[in-house]
Design a protein around this motif. Structure first.
Motif, mmCIF file in Angstrom:
data_model
loop_
_atom_site.group_PDB
_atom_site.id
_atom_site.type_symbol
_atom_site.label_atom_id
_atom_site.label_comp_id
_atom_site.label_asym_id
_atom_site.label_seq_id
_atom_site.Cartn_x
_atom_site.Cartn_y
_atom_site.Cartn_z
ATOM 1 N N ARG A 307 1.190 -0.952 0.084
ATOM 2 C CA ARG A 307 0.266 0.134 -0.006
ATOM 3 C C ARG A 307 1.472 0.986 -0.178
ATOM 4 N N ALA A 308 1.985 1.178 0.847
ATOM 5 C CA ALA A 308 2.882 2.229 0.675
ATOM 6 C C ALA A 308 3.208 2.655 -0.546
ATOM 7 N N ILE A 309 3.341 1.868 -1.324
ATOM 8 C CA ILE A 309 4.736 1.457 -2.688
ATOM 9 C C ILE A 309 4.018 2.298 -3.956
ATOM 10 N N ALA A 310 2.671 1.805 -3.692
ATOM 11 C CA ALA A 310 1.084 2.664 -4.363
ATOM 12 C C ALA A 310 0.977 3.878 -4.467
ATOM 13 N N ALA A 311 1.285 4.308 -3.010
ATOM 14 C CA ALA A 311 1.204 5.989 -2.393
ATOM 15 C C ALA A 311 2.180 6.921 -3.093
ATOM 16 N N VAL A 312 3.255 6.602 -3.532
ATOM 17 C CA VAL A 312 4.348 7.110 -3.489
ATOM 18 C C VAL A 312 3.934 7.454 -5.292
ATOM 19 N N PRO A 313 4.521 10.111 -5.122
ATOM 20 C CA PRO A 313 3.777 9.532 -6.532
ATOM 21 C C PRO A 313 4.695 9.425 -7.476
ATOM 22 N N ASP A 314 4.568 9.366 -8.480
ATOM 23 C CA ASP A 314 4.560 9.046 -9.325
ATOM 24 C C ASP A 314 5.694 9.709 -10.097
ATOM 25 N N THR A 315 6.816 10.354 -9.940
ATOM 26 C CA THR A 315 7.671 11.699 -10.018
ATOM 27 C C THR A 315 8.922 11.150 -11.526
ATOM 28 N N ASP A 316 8.247 9.677 -12.230
ATOM 29 C CA ASP A 316 9.343 8.920 -12.984
ATOM 30 C C ASP A 316 9.327 10.000 -14.280
ATOM 31 N N GLY A 317 7.949 10.385 -15.054
ATOM 32 C CA GLY A 317 8.620 11.223 -16.213
ATOM 33 C C GLY A 317 9.301 12.288 -15.799
ATOM 34 N N ASP A 318 8.760 13.008 -15.163
ATOM 35 C CA ASP A 318 9.752 14.095 -14.168
ATOM 36 C C ASP A 318 11.292 13.640 -13.908
ATOM 37 N N LEU A 319 11.321 12.753 -13.995
ATOM 38 C CA LEU A 319 13.099 12.391 -13.226
ATOM 39 C C LEU A 319 13.690 12.219 -15.020
ATOM 40 N N LYS A 320 12.444 11.522 -15.998
ATOM 41 C CA LYS A 320 13.601 10.903 -17.262
ATOM 42 C C LYS A 320 13.610 12.413 -17.912
ATOM 43 N N ARG A 321 12.815 13.305 -17.849
ATOM 44 C CA ARG A 321 13.640 14.664 -18.768
ATOM 45 C C ARG A 321 14.362 15.470 -18.186
ATOM 46 N N GLU A 322 14.222 15.598 -16.742
ATOM 47 C CA GLU A 322 15.590 16.212 -15.610
ATOM 48 C C GLU A 322 16.875 14.977 -16.173
ATOM 49 N N LEU A 323 16.735 14.268 -16.517
ATOM 50 C CA LEU A 323 18.130 13.642 -16.944
ATOM 51 C C LEU A 323 18.553 12.451 -18.323
ATOM 52 N N ALA A 324 17.562 12.913 -19.226
ATOM 53 C CA ALA A 324 17.861 13.278 -20.559
ATOM 54 C C ALA A 324 17.842 11.599 -21.031
ATOM 55 N N LEU A 325 16.538 11.053 -20.106
ATOM 56 C CA LEU A 325 16.615 9.402 -20.009
ATOM 57 C C LEU A 325 14.743 9.285 -21.514
ATOM 58 N N ALA A 326 15.164 8.344 -21.905
ATOM 59 C CA ALA A 326 14.470 8.262 -22.376
ATOM 60 C C ALA A 326 13.264 7.146 -22.213
ATOM 61 N N ARG A 327 13.610 6.035 -21.413
ATOM 62 C CA ARG A 327 13.599 4.774 -21.626
ATOM 63 C C ARG A 327 13.658 5.238 -19.599
ATOM 64 N N GLY A 328 13.570 4.019 -18.757
ATOM 65 C CA GLY A 328 13.362 3.018 -18.352
ATOM 66 C C GLY A 328 14.157 1.875 -17.889
ATOM 67 N N GLU A 329 14.697 1.581 -17.783
ATOM 68 C CA GLU A 329 15.122 0.464 -17.796
ATOM 69 C C GLU A 329 14.681 -1.144 -17.700
ATOM 70 N N GLY A 330 13.582 -0.674 -16.501
ATOM 71 C CA GLY A 330 12.663 -2.423 -16.481
ATOM 72 C C GLY A 330 11.485 -1.726 -17.124
ATOM 73 N N GLY A 331 11.665 -0.999 -17.812
ATOM 74 C CA GLY A 331 9.547 -1.038 -18.834
ATOM 75 C C GLY A 331 8.619 0.105 -18.626
#
Length: 516
Positions: A307-331
């Motif tokens: 439940r705690a993991i599910a409640a963590v806000p999704d910032t993956d998109g912002d991080l990819k833009r910050e780090l210039a990553l087009a994808r995450g290694e885990g799909g």
């Protein structure tokens, strides 16, 4: 018949006096208001003390400067009326220990941070790593140097120096919080013990010995570890565990001397190619380890952790833009999900030469440097066993030292393994009363929804703190996520320090009340 009544009256009177003498819970708003006012009035002094501490180099192997760090921190505790001493064991930097007793307290909190830092490569820094510099914004955004004193401090400015974030900031935050609580007239509801380690970045090789040697002194009801960054959303988070770690350097071998790639290519084994195939077979392109049996010891997440993991806000998109990553290694897998499982990181690969130094030859050897991140209930010994079994299954003869001619002739494939230090993961239950109390106090201190992580992605030897008497261990990070931790141009966003002071003060002033 009157004696029981008299006794009851006496007991009731004693209880009333005890309740009256006990410090009240001041509440989150009162603590925040007074502490914030103190901080706002003393920002320059707080920053001055911080800069002074950052100016002393603090690599664990630099014994003279490590001692200077320990002495300064010990003096800073003593200045605040805290009984301080240096805890020593042979071959280790001293632990700075301090103790502050609260009259009538039944709980003892042990507050941990470390004062040593990662090694530096000065040529990679924009300035001297040991001369703190304040910039109006991050270097990556063109941050300009601004005065350390004399002007109002912009909370978005960044202080650049080694250990500005990892991990001297929490030490200064704890000290400033003590000052603010004293100035505000707050009473402590719990005893406080301070434990500042001097070789965490070296893998804490002597921590277990220190904890056992001073076990009587270090008795407590809860360890609070002030290390690590806040969430990428800038929201405060707490963590209940950390991954374990172990490391290895793996070397494969070719001929005794370099060979012409035209004359001997396709015939003499190329150790770089051998090693590349070997490492590629250990993990897939999604980052999942494929070594047979590697995940057999992994403990499933509890319902509370899910439940705690599910409640963590999704910032993956912002991080990819910050780090210039087009994808995450885990799909499609989120970062928070990825750090809950084991990891194999290829942190370095060496063999031959590139660029202008490259030659048309076959190298004699190649080396991969690997670190493993472990999750409960994996152990370094178990990981090493499965890793070595995998190599043997690929036809490799394992050695601990460079093979001689006889060994090379006797074994078609040879791999040298040099294992580094390691320790297992640890995780405190999120369902304990103290876990709920910490959650409440920190959440109320920030006034924003709190993020709870079952485990931090990084590694801290939390298992050692929990080992004696199954003491709960909870992590309280305060520094910014984009701090260049362990890299050049490490920095701290000032607002993170200001927020950290308020969180530290709230824990000191209120956790003893909230934890029933």
């Amino acid at each position: 018949m009157k004696r029981p009544v008299v006794l009851a009256v006496v007991l009731a009177s004693a209880l009333a006096r005890a309740v009256a003498a006990a410090p009240r819970d001041p509440g989150a708003s009162e603590v925040r208001t007074r502490v914030r006012a103190y901080r706002a009035a003393h920002e320059a002094a707080i920053l001055e003390e911080f800069v002074d501490l950052l100016s002393v180099p603090n690599v664990a192997s630099d014994t003279p400067n490590i001692e200077k760090n320990a002495e300064r921190i010990s003096a800073a505790l003593g200045k605040r009326g805290i009984r301080a001493e240096l805890l020593r064991v042979a071959g280790a930097p001293p632990v700075v220990y301090g103790e502050l007793r609260a009259p009538g307290a039944s709980r003892t909190l042990i507050l941990y941070a470390h004062y040593d830092g990662q090694r530096v490569v000065p040529s990679q820094w924009a300035g001297d790593p040991w001369k703190p510099v304040l910039r109006d914004k991050p270097l990556e955004e063109g941050g300009r140097e601004i005065p350390l004193a004399g002007a109002a401090l912009d909370p978005e400015s960044r202080l650049y120096a080694r250990s500005a974030s990892d991990d001297k900031a929490p030490i200064v935050a704890l000290l400033a919080a003590l000052d603010a609580l004293k100035a505000g007239g707050f009473s402590l509801p719990a005893n406080l013990k301070f434990f500042f380690e001097g070789e965490e970045e070296a893998g804490s090789p002597h921590l277990e010995t220190i904890l056992k040697t001073y076990a009587g002194l270090l008795r407590g009801d809860l360890w609070l570890l002030f290390d690590g960054p806040v969430h990428q959303s800038r929201r405060m988070q707490i963590y209940f565990g950390a991954r374990g770690v172990t490391e290895v350097e793996l070397t494969t071998y070719g001929a005794l001397r370099r060979l012409h790639s035209g004359h001997y290519g396709n015939w003499a084994p190329n150790p770089i190619v051998e090693l590349a195939h070997l490492v590629a077979g250990m993990r897939d392109t999604n980052g999942r380890i494929t070594i047979p049996g590697f995940a057999d010891d992994v403990r499933p997440l509890t319902e509370s952790e899910r439940r705690a993991i599910a409640a963590v806000p999704d910032t993956d998109g912002d991080l990819k833009r910050e780090l210039a990553l087009a994808r995450g290694e885990g799909g499609e897998e989120k970062l928070i999900e990825a750090i809950m499982r084991p990891a194999l990181n290829l942190r370095g690969f060496s063999g031959g030469e590139v660029g202008s130094r490259a030659t048309n030859s076959i190298p004699t050897e190649a080396t991969a440097s690997i670190d493993f991140r472990l999750v409960p209930d994996q152990t370094p010994a178990g990981v090493r066993k499965r890793f070595e079994r995998y190599l043997e299954g690929q036809g490799y003869f394992l050695v601990a030292d460079a093979p001689d001619r006889a060994a090379r002739l006797a074994h078609p494939r040879i791999a040298r393994l040099r294992w580094g230090p390691g320790y297992p993961p640890s995780r405190t239950s999120m369902d304990l009363p103290v876990s709920k109390a910490v959650e409440r106090v920190v959440g109320e201190a920030t006034g924003t929804p709190l993020i709870e992580l079952p485990s931090l992605g990084g590694s801290i030897p939390m298992y050692l703190f929990a080992a004696e008497r199954a003491t709960p261990v909870i992590g309280i990070p305060i520094v910014n996520h984009d701090n260049n931790q362990h890299a050049a141009n490490e920095n701290l966003r000032l607002q993170n320090l200001w927020d950290g002071i308020e969180v530290c003060a709230a824990l000191m002033a209120r956790l003893g009340h909230a934890w029933q």
